[in-house]
Design a protein around this motif. Sequence first.
Motif, PDB file in Angstrom:
ATOM      1  N   ALA A   1       0.833  -1.204   0.000  1.00 41.03           N
ATOM      2  CA  ALA A   1       0.000   0.000   0.000  1.00 41.03           C
ATOM      3  C   ALA A   1       0.870   1.258   0.000  1.00 41.03           C
ATOM      4  O   ALA A   1       0.677   2.162  -0.814  1.00 41.03           O
ATOM      5  N   GLY A   2       1.866   1.296   0.896  1.00 38.53           N
ATOM      6  CA  GLY A   2       2.696   2.484   1.006  1.00 38.53           C
ATOM      7  C   GLY A   2       3.509   2.745  -0.254  1.00 38.53           C
ATOM      8  O   GLY A   2       3.592   3.879  -0.740  1.00 38.53           O
ATOM      9  N   ARG A   3       4.117   1.692  -0.787  1.00 36.55           N
ATOM     10  CA  ARG A   3       4.977   1.859  -1.955  1.00 36.55           C
ATOM     11  C   ARG A   3       4.167   2.236  -3.187  1.00 36.55           C
ATOM     12  O   ARG A   3       4.585   3.056  -3.996  1.00 36.55           O
ATOM     13  N   THR A   4       2.974   1.623  -3.326  1.00 37.20           N
ATOM     14  CA  THR A   4       2.115   1.967  -4.454  1.00 37.20           C
ATOM     15  C   THR A   4       1.618   3.408  -4.343  1.00 37.20           C
ATOM     16  O   THR A   4       1.609   4.151  -5.327  1.00 37.20           O
ATOM     17  N   GLU A   5       1.232   3.819  -3.133  1.00 39.25           N
ATOM     18  CA  GLU A   5       0.785   5.202  -2.922  1.00 39.25           C
ATOM     19  C   GLU A   5       1.875   6.183  -3.335  1.00 39.25           C
ATOM     20  O   GLU A   5       1.607   7.179  -4.003  1.00 39.25           O
ATOM     21  N   GLY A   6       3.105   5.860  -2.924  1.00 40.36           N
ATOM     22  CA  GLY A   6       4.225   6.727  -3.274  1.00 40.36           C
ATOM     23  C   GLY A   6       4.375   6.865  -4.778  1.00 40.36           C
ATOM     24  O   GLY A   6       4.510   7.969  -5.314  1.00 40.36           O
ATOM     25  N   LEU A   7       4.324   5.719  -5.476  1.00 38.68           N
ATOM     26  CA  LEU A   7       4.489   5.761  -6.931  1.00 38.68           C
ATOM     27  C   LEU A   7       3.352   6.536  -7.577  1.00 38.68           C
ATOM     28  O   LEU A   7       3.571   7.392  -8.440  1.00 38.68           O
ATOM     29  N   GLU A   8       2.125   6.233  -7.146  1.00 38.55           N
ATOM     30  CA  GLU A   8       0.983   6.866  -7.808  1.00 38.55           C
ATOM     31  C   GLU A   8       0.986   8.376  -7.602  1.00 38.55           C
ATOM     32  O   GLU A   8       0.609   9.131  -8.504  1.00 38.55           O
ATOM     33  N   ALA A   9       1.442   8.806  -6.420  1.00 39.14           N
ATOM     34  CA  ALA A   9       1.564  10.253  -6.197  1.00 39.14           C
ATOM     35  C   ALA A   9       2.614  10.840  -7.134  1.00 39.14           C
ATOM     36  O   ALA A   9       2.419  11.920  -7.715  1.00 39.14           O
ATOM     37  N   GLY A  10       3.736  10.124  -7.305  1.00 38.30           N
ATOM     38  CA  GLY A  10       4.795  10.591  -8.194  1.00 38.30           C
ATOM     39  C   GLY A  10       4.340  10.654  -9.644  1.00 38.30           C
ATOM     40  O   GLY A  10       4.671  11.586 -10.386  1.00 38.30           O
ATOM     41  N   VAL A  11       3.558   9.656 -10.050  1.00 36.75           N
ATOM     42  CA  VAL A  11       3.048   9.607 -11.418  1.00 36.75           C
ATOM     43  C   VAL A  11       2.144  10.809 -11.678  1.00 36.75           C
ATOM     44  O   VAL A  11       2.239  11.485 -12.704  1.00 36.75           O
ATOM     45  N   GLN A  12       1.280  11.087 -10.695  1.00 34.59           N
ATOM     46  CA  GLN A  12       0.349  12.202 -10.842  1.00 34.59           C
ATOM     47  C   GLN A  12       1.082  13.542 -10.900  1.00 34.59           C
ATOM     48  O   GLN A  12       0.808  14.391 -11.742  1.00 34.59           O
ATOM     49  N   LYS A  13       2.067  13.677 -10.010  1.00 36.17           N
ATOM     50  CA  LYS A  13       2.792  14.939  -9.908  1.00 36.17           C
ATOM     51  C   LYS A  13       3.600  15.222 -11.167  1.00 36.17           C
ATOM     52  O   LYS A  13       3.641  16.347 -11.661  1.00 36.17           O
ATOM     53  N   ASN A  14       4.261  14.173 -11.725  1.00 35.34           N
ATOM     54  CA  ASN A  14       5.206  14.397 -12.817  1.00 35.34           C
ATOM     55  C   ASN A  14       4.649  14.083 -14.201  1.00 35.34           C
ATOM     56  O   ASN A  14       5.331  14.267 -15.198  1.00 35.34           O
ATOM     57  N   GLY A  15       3.432  13.577 -14.251  1.00 31.04           N
ATOM     58  CA  GLY A  15       2.864  13.233 -15.546  1.00 31.04           C
ATOM     59  C   GLY A  15       3.505  12.015 -16.183  1.00 31.04           C
ATOM     60  O   GLY A  15       3.608  11.920 -17.408  1.00 31.04           O
TER      61      GLY A  15
END
Lengths: 367, 358
Positions: free
Chosen positions: B211-225
């Motif tokens: 959960a934590g690692r996926t949340e981190g990635l998904e936030a990064g994906v959203q932020k950086n496109g």
Amino acid sequence: MPSALSRVVKSRLFFALVCLGLVLALDVVVFAITNQQNFFKIELSPANTLTGPLMQILYWAPELVILAMGMTLVASCSAGADISVGSVMVLSGAVGIKILGGNNIENFKVEEYAVPLVLAFGAFIAVGALCGVWNGFLVAKLKVQPMVATLILFIGARAAAKVVTGGTILRVEPKSFRWLGNYITDSEGNNIFPVPTQVFVAIVVVAATALVLRFTALGTNIQSVGINAKASKIMGIRSDRTIWLAFVFCGVCAGIAGIIMTSKISSIDSQWGARMIELDAILAVALGGNSLAGGKFSLAGSVVGAITIQALKTGLLTAGVRAEQMPFYQAIVVVIIVIIQSPELRPMASRTLARMRKFSGKKVVKS
Amino acid sequence: MKTTTLTKIMAAACAMTFAVGLTACGSDTPAPPPPPSSDAPPATSTGNTGSSAMGAWDKNGDGIIVVGFAQTGSESGWRTANTQSFKDYFIPANGFDLKFGDANGDDATQKAQVRDFISQGAEVIVIQPLSNDGWEPVLKEAKDAGIPVINSDRRLQGLDQYYEFFFGSDMRGEGDRAVAWLEGYIAANNLSNSDIKIIHLQGQMGSDAQAGRTEGLEAGVQKNGWTILKQQTGEFARDKGQAAMAAILSSVQPTDFTVVWGENDDMVYGAIDAMTAVGLDPKDYIVISFDGNKSAVQMVKDGIIDAIAECNPLLGEQVGKLILRASQGEKIPSPTFSQEEVIDSTNVDAKLPIAFGS
């Protein structure tokens, strides 16, 4: 001609093949929709391996095919199932790799073989056979129900594997360990042959089983014990010995499957390795049209059943179905297959076929 | 914020259900024992009743704090390494005496062991809980007996008033660190955010680590496109990771993706197997992993894996030092997270000799 046709339609193998066909058809449709590609495409990759969804079925199915062989015989003569095969696979892997590494295991890694590879593989099979001896003793001699008897090793063997490995993943470094569960490589690590070796291992196991059963009385004995153990005994068949032998064979199959499993990932994972595979093996036997209540069996049916399960899993996975949701879709397809194969439906199908033939025949006469 | 809470609750619920089989990091290899700490406090007693060099938590003032350690079991290599780190640090030379309780995956056993610690006069209790359920009466007993409790590894939800502080890995932080590393890599290599097309191999769904690692990635994906091209779970296992990656590779072209993000080392090994089996060179892709087993760190050195966000099982020494500080009267913030970094080519030579597992 009509009688031959109806015989084919009535046979268990025919229905197993129909089900495999249906699953492959499903794969093709789903894969075409999700990926706009041909499910049956097979290409030679730059790594000298044949790739494509179909090749993946062949890559992952052999363990299940081999387990299904043992399970078929156990189901036939004991009217039960050996639910310990997955745990036995893991235990055989743990002991086998421990022996292979000997004193050379450092940092949970086998850098060099302490004994020849063949000897270690022998140990895998010996552990499987010993577990089979134990299961067979309980079922054949002490008359414990197969499910209950094998429940002991289902729980115990995996725990024993953890004791052997110290609860860790043991890894094997030398590349030759990977040959039986992957591709055979040359000294530079290039693949020599484009088809995974485990496919041939499975073919050898199936062929050997079929030949032994055909050219000895064993096949007939197993079936007659499964149909009526008492009558068989009166006829002079040692039913307890037959059942015992079937369980030992099932254990040997688990040992061989354990070799492929560990070779594939060049390590033994006693926590997650071969989880729930026993259920797939039992399902493979059932999908092959074999009765789990004992009696007549078809090895070919079980092979087809095992490939059907793998085709379903691989197909759904390549279509992008989430792995954690997969059992749900599997359950739906299995329900459909079981309904198609139900003993009530089969005669109905052949009756319908006969009626249709009669109908069309009358028409011909009239006109 | 709402989704985060929901995810956390779900993660906790799943962690409860699957507690037996799960490890905090989903990794599965133990560590060699760390060297004994050199900055251990003096173990000599001052002789005064009720106070010692070990601070207020050394109630009988003998210079030794008796610690009851409630461990989940030994279900994985990560766990074994974790246990060993406690056994190695909580020794008389460091001012501790360890009472070790191995619950062997059983919830009731774990609570009984904590009760034993209370009756046997433990001065501090460290709990790495199997589940979140039914702890309140036990923790209340400890509180009534005046024994400070520390929650480590998995967090007890909603029971903050009963323990001094929580200490463990920050799974979301690990995801964030891996994202930050990738952002740095993009900047350093003049890549564009639109080049980042990710194959995402997730851990056991619902576990804290996933959960934590996926949340981190998904936030990064959203932020950086960035783009997540394919997402599949490999359930923290090598063969499942390989099967998932092989299936993905049969439906994408080699040029369709640039990044492989695997949420533990074992799945990444499997993904690399799947890539090499079809003739792809992992060195041509950005490969990101989590945990930091020795073999994986070696792969960083060999250029096969580009970065690993560490998840270290060696919590013993850090917990011990926090206990000392708290015993001296310092207020330890809760949660406090384990010190973890990203391993890449710049620090791999320092990290390789101290990596855990195989």
